[in-house]
Scaffold this active site. Structure first.
Site, PDB file in Angstrom:
ATOM      1  N   GLY A  61       0.774  -1.242   0.000  1.00  0.00           N
ATOM      2  CA  GLY A  61       0.000   0.000   0.000  1.00  0.00           C
ATOM      3  C   GLY A  61       0.800   1.284   0.000  1.00  0.00           C
ATOM      4  O   GLY A  61       0.352   2.297  -0.532  1.00  0.00           O
ATOM      5  N   ASP A  91      -4.986   1.779  10.601  1.00  0.00           N
ATOM      6  CA  ASP A  91      -6.353   1.390  10.908  1.00  0.00           C
ATOM      7  C   ASP A  91      -6.386   0.945  12.375  1.00  0.00           C
ATOM      8  O   ASP A  91      -6.334   1.764  13.272  1.00  0.00           O
ATOM      9  CB  ASP A  91      -6.752   0.272   9.943  1.00  0.00           C
ATOM     10  N   ASP A 142      -6.083  -0.829  -1.446  1.00  0.00           N
ATOM     11  CA  ASP A 142      -6.755  -1.803  -2.298  1.00  0.00           C
ATOM     12  C   ASP A 142      -7.947  -2.462  -1.613  1.00  0.00           C
ATOM     13  O   ASP A 142      -8.138  -2.371  -0.411  1.00  0.00           O
ATOM     14  CB  ASP A 142      -5.772  -2.909  -2.678  1.00  0.00           C
TER      15      ASP A 142
END
Length: 178
Positions: free
Chosen positions: A43, A102, A158
């Site tokens: 990422g 996250d 993604d």
């Protein structure tokens, strides 16, 4: 692909402006230091490439690949190192480059792992931060944007390895991933 996007959260211009700002701060803070940027694959690739262009001091780069997601949309909590560093970081100033934070579980594990390599300093730069989802305490030195708890794709992010190539960050429609 674009018809799978509910809305664009951050366009190319906003992303570019923020990366210039982060590059300037990092260049100032690490002047005269032995800086190594460690990108977390996959990422971070787009963010890292653009960030490197904005850093005006000598630096090295390396990559790691870690996983706690598999093909799921939530972390399993089990972290696996898929690719380790190619270079030693002992005595160097390490800046981990992350696309999004996250839960923080994977990154906390990675930071502990890297501390064992005895870097001079170890910090984080992230483009996106989702504080609402945090389960592990993580200190972030450089943060691009705080984002809402929505499923984001584009600019390296993604879903099932797709959408990374979108030049913006958008919210994926629920019917795509549910």
């Amino acid at each position: 692909m674009r018809d799978h996007i509910k809305k664009i959260l951050l366009d190319e211009e906003k992303i570019s402006e923020k990366i210039k700002e982060l590059g300037s701060l990092i260049s100032r803070d690490y002047e005269g230091k032995d800086l190594v940027l460690v990108g977390v694959l996959k990422g971070s690739v787009m963010f890292m490439a653009d960030l490197l262009k904005e850093i005006t001091i000598p630096c090295c780069m390396d990559f790691m690949a870690v996983s706690s997601y598999g093909n799921s949309t939530t972390s399993s909590g089990v972290v696996r190192i898929l690719k380790d560093l190619d270079f030693e970081i002992e005595g160097k100033d390490v800046l981990v480059v992350e696309d999004i934070i996250d839960s923080g579980i994977t990154l906390k594990y990675l930071m502990e792992y890297l501390k064992g390599r005895k870097p001079n300093s170890l910090e984080i730069v992230c483009l996106l931060d989702k504080p609402e989802r945090r389960k592990a305490e993580i200190g972030v030195k450089y943060k691009g944007f705080s984002v809402p708890d929505e499923f984001l794709v584009g600019y390296g992010l993604d879903y099932a390895e797709k959408y990374r190539n979108l030049p913006f960050i958008g919210v994926l429609k629920e019917e795509i991933y549910k």
